[in-house]
Design an enzyme around this catalytic site. Structure first.
Site, mmCIF file in Angstrom:
data_model
loop_
_atom_site.group_PDB
_atom_site.id
_atom_site.type_symbol
_atom_site.label_atom_id
_atom_site.label_comp_id
_atom_site.label_asym_id
_atom_site.label_seq_id
_atom_site.Cartn_x
_atom_site.Cartn_y
_atom_site.Cartn_z
ATOM 1 N N ILE A 149 9.604 -1.003 -0.776
ATOM 2 C CA ILE A 149 8.330 -0.328 -0.978
ATOM 3 C C ILE A 149 8.685 1.107 -1.368
ATOM 4 O O ILE A 149 9.153 1.881 -0.538
ATOM 5 C CB ILE A 149 7.422 -0.424 0.271
ATOM 6 C CG1 ILE A 149 6.088 0.270 0.050
ATOM 7 C CG2 ILE A 149 8.122 0.045 1.522
ATOM 8 C CD1 ILE A 149 5.049 -0.018 1.138
ATOM 9 N N LEU A 198 -0.190 6.827 -2.152
ATOM 10 C CA LEU A 198 0.170 5.592 -2.844
ATOM 11 C C LEU A 198 1.005 4.654 -1.980
ATOM 12 O O LEU A 198 0.944 3.431 -2.142
ATOM 13 C CB LEU A 198 0.889 5.902 -4.157
ATOM 14 C CG LEU A 198 0.063 6.704 -5.176
ATOM 15 C CD1 LEU A 198 0.857 6.918 -6.458
ATOM 16 C CD2 LEU A 198 -1.268 6.044 -5.462
ATOM 17 N N GLY A 199 1.764 5.197 -1.041
ATOM 18 C CA GLY A 199 2.511 4.359 -0.108
ATOM 19 C C GLY A 199 1.549 3.497 0.707
ATOM 20 O O GLY A 199 1.797 2.308 0.931
ATOM 21 N N TYR A 225 5.705 3.884 8.785
ATOM 22 C CA TYR A 225 5.533 2.513 9.262
ATOM 23 C C TYR A 225 4.859 2.484 10.631
ATOM 24 O O TYR A 225 3.972 1.661 10.876
ATOM 25 C CB TYR A 225 6.872 1.770 9.292
ATOM 26 C CG TYR A 225 7.502 1.651 7.922
ATOM 27 C CD1 TYR A 225 6.732 1.345 6.803
ATOM 28 C CD2 TYR A 225 8.855 1.867 7.733
ATOM 29 C CE1 TYR A 225 7.306 1.249 5.539
ATOM 30 C CE2 TYR A 225 9.426 1.772 6.477
ATOM 31 C CZ TYR A 225 8.642 1.466 5.382
ATOM 32 O OH TYR A 225 9.199 1.374 4.140
ATOM 33 N N LYS A 237 2.810 4.684 11.803
ATOM 34 C CA LYS A 237 1.415 5.047 11.542
ATOM 35 C C LYS A 237 0.629 3.831 11.046
ATOM 36 O O LYS A 237 -0.571 3.713 11.288
ATOM 37 C CB LYS A 237 1.371 6.177 10.501
ATOM 38 C CG LYS A 237 -0.003 6.645 10.130
ATOM 39 C CD LYS A 237 0.083 7.745 9.078
ATOM 40 C CE LYS A 237 -1.234 7.840 8.339
ATOM 41 N NZ LYS A 237 -1.136 8.605 7.121
#
Length: 171
Positions: free
Chosen positions: A96, A107-108, A142, A144
């Site tokens: 990712i 965008l992540g 991650y 979060k």
């Protein structure tokens, strides 16, 4: 900002290779030796290796475009293409990545939401991923997003054995 996802095909192989190389290098070049980076990049993003991965029915690549520009990508694996665990009830998020110039724009989270959506469509019970123990920014992202650590595994960057945390999110 207009976002668009597109699943990668064999016709995208050169773009996938170049973008994978770019984003991986941007993320890790400062924390690894040039020789280990080159060894990893040459092996992992070899055209023939990517061709095999694209042809694997248990792996999926998606490009994310922001206002028409390629800004990120995902690689997802179902068992038996997973790098670890190999549980048919899970979906692995193997890659990712967001290009450096597009980071900090949410965008992540868009890529993560897409991965979760695809896992739910496939009726998976959880998603999981491996993240380098030194990649604090990614680990916080991650966590979060509801991931928690369930183990570790070795990851080789060239000849440097590193430790990845295996993180899981229940769906």
């Amino acid at each position: 900002m207009k976002l668009f996802f597109r699943q990668c095909t064999q016709e995208d192989i050169c773009t996938l290779r170049e973008f994978s190389y770019k984003t991986y290098n941007e993320t890790f070049e400062e924390t690894n030796t040039p020789s280990n980076m080159k060894a990893y990049l040459d092996k992992s993003f070899d055209i023939e290796r990517l061709r095999v991965e694209l042809l694997n029915a248990n792996s999926m690549f998606y490009f994310l475009y922001s206002d028409g520009e390629l800004s990120g990508y995902l690689k997802l694996n179902e068992a038996p293409a997973q790098t670890d665990i190999n549980d048919g009830q899970s979906l692995e998020i193997e890659r990712i990545y967001i290009a450096k110039e597009f980071q900090g724009k949410g965008l992540g989270s868009e890529l993560m939401d897409r991965a979760i959506e695809l896992a739910n469509m496939r009726k998976k019970l959880y998603v999981w991923l491996g993240v380098w123990e030194e990649n604090k920014k990614a680990i916080l992202f991650y966590k979060k997003n509801g991931f928690y650590q369930i183990g570790t595994h070795s990851f080789f960057m060239g000849d440097d054995e590193q430790t990845d945390y295996i993180m899981r999110k229940n769906l």
